[in-house]
Write a protein that holds these residues in place. Sequence first.
Motif, PDB file in Angstrom:
ATOM      1  N   ASP A 103       5.794  -9.399  11.148  1.00 56.99           N
ATOM      2  CA  ASP A 103       6.417  -8.342  11.316  1.00 56.99           C
ATOM      3  C   ASP A 103       6.534  -8.144  12.650  1.00 56.99           C
ATOM      4  N   GLU A 104       7.868  -8.383  13.228  1.00 55.96           N
ATOM      5  CA  GLU A 104       8.110  -8.224  14.800  1.00 55.96           C
ATOM      6  C   GLU A 104       7.838  -6.818  15.184  1.00 55.96           C
ATOM      7  N   LYS A 105       7.705  -5.582  14.131  1.00 58.49           N
ATOM      8  CA  LYS A 105       7.433  -4.244  14.700  1.00 58.49           C
ATOM      9  C   LYS A 105       5.936  -4.146  14.898  1.00 58.49           C
ATOM     10  N   LEU A 106       5.119  -5.362  14.271  1.00 56.53           N
ATOM     11  CA  LEU A 106       3.700  -5.317  14.424  1.00 56.53           C
ATOM     12  C   LEU A 106       3.339  -6.433  15.393  1.00 56.53           C
ATOM     13  N   ASP A 107       4.068  -6.654  16.617  1.00 59.76           N
ATOM     14  CA  ASP A 107       3.774  -8.002  17.414  1.00 59.76           C
ATOM     15  C   ASP A 107       2.389  -7.990  17.961  1.00 59.76           C
ATOM     16  N   TRP A 108       1.582  -6.778  17.788  1.00 60.98           N
ATOM     17  CA  TRP A 108       0.394  -6.839  18.272  1.00 60.98           C
ATOM     18  C   TRP A 108      -0.625  -7.546  17.315  1.00 60.98           C
ATOM     19  N   LEU A 109      -0.255  -7.556  16.258  1.00 59.41           N
ATOM     20  CA  LEU A 109      -1.241  -7.961  15.172  1.00 59.41           C
ATOM     21  C   LEU A 109      -1.393  -9.535  15.040  1.00 59.41           C
ATOM     22  N   THR A 110      -2.553 -10.076  15.355  1.00 54.59           N
ATOM     23  CA  THR A 110      -2.838 -11.447  15.253  1.00 54.59           C
ATOM     24  C   THR A 110      -3.130 -12.142  14.161  1.00 54.59           C
ATOM     25  N   PHE A 111      -3.016 -11.497  12.861  1.00 51.77           N
ATOM     26  CA  PHE A 111      -3.513 -11.970  11.844  1.00 51.77           C
ATOM     27  C   PHE A 111      -3.112 -11.179  10.536  1.00 51.77           C
ATOM     28  N   ASP A 112      -2.814 -11.758   9.172  1.00 51.97           N
ATOM     29  CA  ASP A 112      -2.217 -11.171   8.011  1.00 51.97           C
ATOM     30  C   ASP A 112      -3.634 -10.279   7.708  1.00 51.97           C
ATOM     31  N   ILE A 113      -3.477  -9.200   6.950  1.00 42.60           N
ATOM     32  CA  ILE A 113      -4.623  -8.487   6.539  1.00 42.60           C
ATOM     33  C   ILE A 113      -4.290  -7.988   5.144  1.00 42.60           C
ATOM     34  N   ASN A 114      -5.097  -8.656   4.266  1.00 47.80           N
ATOM     35  CA  ASN A 114      -5.267  -8.440   2.936  1.00 47.80           C
ATOM     36  C   ASN A 114      -6.133  -6.914   2.732  1.00 47.80           C
ATOM     37  N   LEU A 115      -5.734  -5.936   2.318  1.00 48.10           N
ATOM     38  CA  LEU A 115      -6.371  -4.723   2.520  1.00 48.10           C
ATOM     39  C   LEU A 115      -7.441  -4.369   1.351  1.00 48.10           C
ATOM     40  N   VAL A 116      -8.197  -4.093   1.692  1.00 55.02           N
ATOM     41  CA  VAL A 116      -9.177  -3.715   0.436  1.00 55.02           C
ATOM     42  C   VAL A 116     -10.490  -2.695   0.947  1.00 55.02           C
ATOM     43  N   SER A 117     -10.529  -1.749  -0.034  1.00 55.02           N
ATOM     44  CA  SER A 117     -11.400  -0.640   0.100  1.00 55.02           C
ATOM     45  C   SER A 117     -11.743  -0.122  -1.308  1.00 55.02           C
ATOM     46  N   PRO A 118     -13.026   0.435  -1.159  1.00 59.98           N
ATOM     47  CA  PRO A 118     -13.356   1.223  -2.343  1.00 59.98           C
ATOM     48  C   PRO A 118     -13.007   2.794  -2.416  1.00 59.98           C
ATOM     49  N   ILE A 119     -11.659   2.804  -2.855  1.00 59.97           N
ATOM     50  CA  ILE A 119     -10.832   4.083  -2.659  1.00 59.97           C
ATOM     51  C   ILE A 119     -11.255   5.180  -3.454  1.00 59.97           C
ATOM     52  N   TYR A 120     -12.128   4.886  -4.602  1.00 56.38           N
ATOM     53  CA  TYR A 120     -12.589   6.035  -5.491  1.00 56.38           C
ATOM     54  C   TYR A 120     -14.094   6.660  -5.192  1.00 56.38           C
ATOM     55  N   LEU A 121     -14.507   5.962  -3.867  1.00 55.96           N
ATOM     56  CA  LEU A 121     -15.774   6.623  -3.376  1.00 55.96           C
ATOM     57  C   LEU A 121     -15.714   7.314  -2.488  1.00 55.96           C
ATOM     58  N   ASP A 122     -16.734   8.242  -2.034  1.00 54.18           N
ATOM     59  CA  ASP A 122     -16.656   9.251  -1.004  1.00 54.18           C
ATOM     60  C   ASP A 122     -17.149   8.741   0.287  1.00 54.18           C
ATOM     61  N   PHE A 123     -16.547   7.789   0.921  1.00 57.63           N
ATOM     62  CA  PHE A 123     -16.943   7.045   1.880  1.00 57.63           C
ATOM     63  C   PHE A 123     -16.402   7.903   3.282  1.00 57.63           C
ATOM     64  N   GLU A 124     -17.050   7.595   4.319  1.00 54.78           N
ATOM     65  CA  GLU A 124     -16.587   8.205   5.507  1.00 54.78           C
ATOM     66  C   GLU A 124     -15.849   7.311   6.044  1.00 54.78           C
ATOM     67  N   LYS A 125     -16.145   6.035   6.861  1.00 51.06           N
ATOM     68  CA  LYS A 125     -15.375   4.831   7.386  1.00 51.06           C
ATOM     69  C   LYS A 125     -15.992   3.595   6.867  1.00 51.06           C
ATOM     70  N   ILE A 126     -15.118   2.737   6.746  1.00 51.89           N
ATOM     71  CA  ILE A 126     -15.869   1.339   6.453  1.00 51.89           C
ATOM     72  C   ILE A 126     -15.249   0.338   7.397  1.00 51.89           C
TER      73      ILE A 126
END
Length: 213
Positions: free
Chosen positions: A49-72
């Motif tokens: 996406d040219e709107k994200l021209d700084w991004l150098t790689f595709d990102i498959n997003l994954v996260s434990p979204i049901y847990l009480d984490f601070e930052k991963i």
Amino acid sequence: MSNNKKEYAFIENINGIHSLGGEIPDDFNIPKNDFLAGVQYIGLISSSDEKLDWLTFDINLVSPIYLDFEKIFMDYSNPSSPSIISPKIGSGIGSAFDDLKEDSEIVFDQVKLSLQEFEAADDDNYIEPIGIAGKPDWIQNSAIPVCPKNKKEMKFLCQLMTFGEIKTKRTNINCEDEYMQTYFDHLNFWCDGCLFVFVEPNTKTVCYFIQNT
């Protein structure tokens, strides 16, 4: 963050190059982890996406979204097989959802998305986007993460909102409380929050965290 950055909204588009939900791609490996219920596959942000021209790689997003984490923090040096940098131990992180188990699974319907430029919302142009890019709309205080590899501030990639129209495709989670079950019927972040994603493109480090009211 500069205040003159353009703002973009993710909108549904059958031909979009980004997506939320969907099955884990065959060529992508979920990072090894010991989180209760593991991590959930959230979608794909494409670097084409040219709107994200700084991004150098595709990102498959994954996260434990049901847990009480601070930052991963995750290392995407190999974008098809990321690894967790921190927390080192995830098994002790709690959850508001008592029905989660180690083998709990939840998969969401896939929705294709594209980015569209938009102005900051006001009474005349209010929209409720699926997500935004360009600059964050903080729910709480500004919390720009620092990359654990090179100690630089990370770049804002996207902010994904709790969005009730992205339904659950399948799950083996069965809550005794019918109301609690509704939280597993659609994509959501701590019930009504937002998932923030930041990237350090040089080190290919990605940070996930949730804010809600």
